[in-house]
Scaffold this active site. Structure first.
Site, mmCIF file in Angstrom:
data_model
loop_
_atom_site.group_PDB
_atom_site.id
_atom_site.type_symbol
_atom_site.label_atom_id
_atom_site.label_comp_id
_atom_site.label_asym_id
_atom_site.label_seq_id
_atom_site.Cartn_x
_atom_site.Cartn_y
_atom_site.Cartn_z
ATOM 1 N N ASN A 110 29.207 37.983 33.440
ATOM 2 C CA ASN A 110 29.992 37.061 34.258
ATOM 3 C C ASN A 110 29.150 36.657 35.474
ATOM 4 O O ASN A 110 28.858 37.493 36.326
ATOM 5 C CB ASN A 110 31.288 37.756 34.689
ATOM 6 C CG ASN A 110 32.189 36.863 35.521
ATOM 7 O OD1 ASN A 110 31.806 35.757 35.917
ATOM 8 N ND2 ASN A 110 33.393 37.343 35.799
ATOM 9 N N HIS A 141 35.488 29.659 31.458
ATOM 10 C CA HIS A 141 34.814 30.614 32.329
ATOM 11 C C HIS A 141 34.479 31.865 31.512
ATOM 12 O O HIS A 141 35.211 32.239 30.603
ATOM 13 C CB HIS A 141 35.725 30.954 33.506
ATOM 14 C CG HIS A 141 35.222 32.102 34.318
ATOM 15 N ND1 HIS A 141 33.946 32.139 34.816
ATOM 16 C CD2 HIS A 141 35.821 33.272 34.689
ATOM 17 C CE1 HIS A 141 33.775 33.279 35.472
ATOM 18 N NE2 HIS A 141 34.892 33.979 35.407
ATOM 19 N N CYS A 170 35.369 32.520 40.679
ATOM 20 C CA CYS A 170 35.092 32.074 39.306
ATOM 21 C C CYS A 170 35.603 30.665 39.025
ATOM 22 O O CYS A 170 35.221 30.057 38.019
ATOM 23 C CB CYS A 170 35.715 33.045 38.306
ATOM 24 S SG CYS A 170 35.083 34.708 38.500
HETATM 25 O O1 UT7 Z 1 36.293 36.398 36.598
HETATM 26 C C1 UT7 Z 1 37.377 37.219 36.839
HETATM 27 C C2 UT7 Z 1 36.798 38.590 36.937
HETATM 28 N N1 UT7 Z 1 37.313 39.666 36.203
HETATM 29 C C3 UT7 Z 1 37.979 39.647 35.040
HETATM 30 O O2 UT7 Z 1 38.350 38.655 34.472
HETATM 31 C C4 UT7 Z 1 38.258 40.986 34.450
HETATM 32 C C5 UT7 Z 1 39.574 41.069 33.742
HETATM 33 N N2 UT7 Z 1 39.819 42.412 33.227
HETATM 34 C C6 UT7 Z 1 39.060 42.952 32.232
HETATM 35 O O3 UT7 Z 1 38.151 42.309 31.735
HETATM 36 C C7 UT7 Z 1 39.413 44.326 31.736
HETATM 37 O O4 UT7 Z 1 40.583 44.771 32.386
HETATM 38 C C8 UT7 Z 1 38.270 45.359 31.951
HETATM 39 C C9 UT7 Z 1 37.139 45.067 30.983
HETATM 40 C C10 UT7 Z 1 37.767 45.331 33.357
HETATM 41 C C11 UT7 Z 1 38.787 46.758 31.652
HETATM 42 O O5 UT7 Z 1 39.293 46.819 30.341
HETATM 43 P P1 UT7 Z 1 40.709 47.473 30.054
HETATM 44 O O6 UT7 Z 1 40.898 47.390 28.604
HETATM 45 O O7 UT7 Z 1 41.727 46.772 30.921
HETATM 46 O O8 UT7 Z 1 40.482 48.967 30.481
HETATM 47 P P2 UT7 Z 1 41.283 49.838 31.557
HETATM 48 O O9 UT7 Z 1 40.966 49.369 32.947
HETATM 49 O O10 UT7 Z 1 42.717 49.936 31.151
HETATM 50 O O11 UT7 Z 1 40.614 51.227 31.356
HETATM 51 C C12 UT7 Z 1 40.735 51.948 30.126
HETATM 52 C C13 UT7 Z 1 39.906 53.199 30.245
HETATM 53 C C14 UT7 Z 1 40.171 53.957 31.534
HETATM 54 O O12 UT7 Z 1 40.046 55.345 31.261
HETATM 55 P P3 UT7 Z 1 41.365 56.250 31.034
HETATM 56 O O13 UT7 Z 1 42.125 56.143 32.323
HETATM 57 O O14 UT7 Z 1 42.074 55.640 29.876
HETATM 58 O O15 UT7 Z 1 40.791 57.603 30.771
HETATM 59 C C15 UT7 Z 1 39.033 53.551 32.423
HETATM 60 O O16 UT7 Z 1 38.734 54.531 33.399
HETATM 61 O O17 UT7 Z 1 38.526 52.838 30.281
HETATM 62 C C16 UT7 Z 1 37.922 53.410 31.431
HETATM 63 N N3 UT7 Z 1 36.854 52.520 31.862
HETATM 64 C C17 UT7 Z 1 35.616 52.618 31.375
HETATM 65 N N4 UT7 Z 1 35.049 53.437 30.486
HETATM 66 C C18 UT7 Z 1 33.760 53.277 30.192
HETATM 67 C C19 UT7 Z 1 36.919 51.518 32.752
HETATM 68 N N5 UT7 Z 1 35.707 50.934 32.852
HETATM 69 C C20 UT7 Z 1 34.889 51.607 32.005
HETATM 70 C C21 UT7 Z 1 33.526 51.473 31.679
HETATM 71 N N6 UT7 Z 1 33.011 52.314 30.767
HETATM 72 N N7 UT7 Z 1 32.732 50.526 32.219
#
Ligand code: UT7
Length: 352
Positions: free
Chosen positions: A309, A279, A129
């Site tokens: 992204n 980004h 990225c």
């Molecule tokens: O260019 C660099 C590339 N990447 C990034 O910059 C990504 C940076 N990180 C993020 O954007 C965020 O961490 C995410 C959007 C990927 C995830 O958001 P979060 O608020 O950190 O969620 P989390 O990983 O803590 O997950 C919360 C819950 C989990 O369920 P439980 O364990 O609380 O039951 C996940 O399993 O959300 C669940 N979850 C989803 N639910 C529905 C994770 N992905 C999804 C999804 N749909 N797509």
């Protein structure tokens, strides 16, 4: 004094729009099924990422990353009023190359009709990225030293073929889209330190290498690729892995730090800058960066809502998108900050 200016910019996204509503129903060939293949939904995706839709290439093997780049390159050449033959260097930033080697710059060189003609140098860079800002720093150095006179910088990604369309991969899968952006740089003679590319910075911290990666294979193993790609239980190396929270926190930190340093080192303030083009990884990351770095909200340009992204392509794609909407104009000064896998990050201030 020789400084570097942007001669032209172009971008390209494929026609197929995949909405958050459709996405959970896609199988691994991107064909809509009657039942959900992935447990996710529009409300979750919009709330956590800001994304509403993204673009995907056709699923018929007709388009590679180099093709996305080629379309954007043709538009950038037209914008610069140049012919492909004028180029003496291509820097290709991508994490989704056409194949493992050679790099994709030589493939684009051939598609532009330059192979065997003008000896245009070809570099591939691997900063994910952050690729566009890293590449801009390279282009600036090449031009200021007189090494090359017409440098094409490409950010192009084909993500949709390498995502995990099951609930296992949903945290990563919902984020990414396909697209390309290209800028062409050349020299100008000026004493104005605020003209053209004013500033670039590039940072890295290898401690983050395991927090976001796509391995596909491990070269230390024999055989180095030992899974059946159709065996969903055992094919995890095929897909990106991410510690989302660590990436999120480090992205905010890196982008705030590099933005503030860019202003401090150039003696500029937000009065000197028309647009902040971060980004596009997650709208929530950008909102946090804007809040912490105290960036005037009316100067912030995003495009993640409609493109997702697109990794190395996000910065030129966002600038070109808002130019087409009539917001960004030639002569505007832009500050970009980026963060990606590696970890890598950086910032640039440049006049468009
Ligand atoms: O260019 C660099 C590339 N990447 C990034 O910059 C990504 C940076 N990180 C993020 O954007 C965020 O961490 C995410 C959007 C990927 C995830 O958001 P979060 O608020 O950190 O969620 P989390 O990983 O803590 O997950 C919360 C819950 C989990 O369920 P439980 O364990 O609380 O039951 C996940 O399993 O959300 C669940 N979850 C989803 N639910 C529905 C994770 N992905 C999804 C999804 N749909 N797509």
């Amino acid at each position: 004094m020789i400084r570097t200016k942007i001669l032209g910019l172009g971008s390209y996204v494929p026609d197929r729009v995949v909405t958050n509503e459709e996405l959970p129903y896609l199988d691994e060939r991107h064909v809509r099924q009657a039942t959900k293949q992935t447990e996710t939904d529009d409300a979750w995706i919009q709330k956590r990422t800001g994304i509403k839709e993204r673009r995907y290439v056709p699923n018929d093997a007709s388009v590679a990353t180099s093709d996305l780049a080629h379309e954007a390159a043709k538009r950038a050449l037209a914008d610069a009023n140049l012919q492909a033959n004028d180029l003496d260097c291509i820097i290709f930033a991508t994490l989704s190359p056409d194949f493992h080697f050679p790099g994709t710059a030589v493939v684009l060189q051939r598609k532009l009709g330059l192979a065997g003609k003008n000896d245009c140098a070809c570099y591939d860079i691997r900063q994910q990225c952050s690729g566009f800002v890293y590449g801009m720093q390279m282009a600036d150095a090449f031009i200021r030293t007189g090494m090359y006179k017409r440098v094409m910088l490409v950010g192009a990604e084909l993500h949709s073929h390498s995502l995990d369309y099951t609930t296992r991969g949903r945290d990563v899968m919902v984020l990414f889209g396909d697209g390309a952006g290209v800028a062409i740089f050349g020299p100008m003679e000026t004493d104005d330190a605020r003209a053209g590319i004013v500033y670039t910075s590039a940072h890295a911290d290898g401690n983050g290498a395991n927090d976001l990666n796509l391995k596909i294979f491990e070269i230390n193993r024999l055989p180095y690729l030992d899974y059946d790609p159709r065996d969903r239980e055992h094919n995890q190396l095929m897909y990106p892995h991410m510690d989302g929270k660590r990436v999120f926190l480090n992205a905010v930190r890196g982008m705030v730090m590099s933005t503030n340093t860019a202003l401090a080192k150039t003696g500029m303030s937000w009065d000197d800058i028309q647009w902040f083009v971060p980004h596009q990884a997650n709208l929530r990351i950008n909102e946090k960066v804007v809040e912490v770095a105290k960036i005037p909200p009316e100067k912030v340009l995003n495009s993640i809502e409609i493109y997702g992204n697109t990794t190395a392509a996000t910065v030129p794609l966002t600038i070109d998108h808002w130019r087409k909407q009539g917001k960004v104009k030639r002569g505007d000064r832009i500050l970009s900050s980026v963060f990606g896998s590696g970890f890598t990050w950086g910032a640039a201030i440049f006049t468009f």
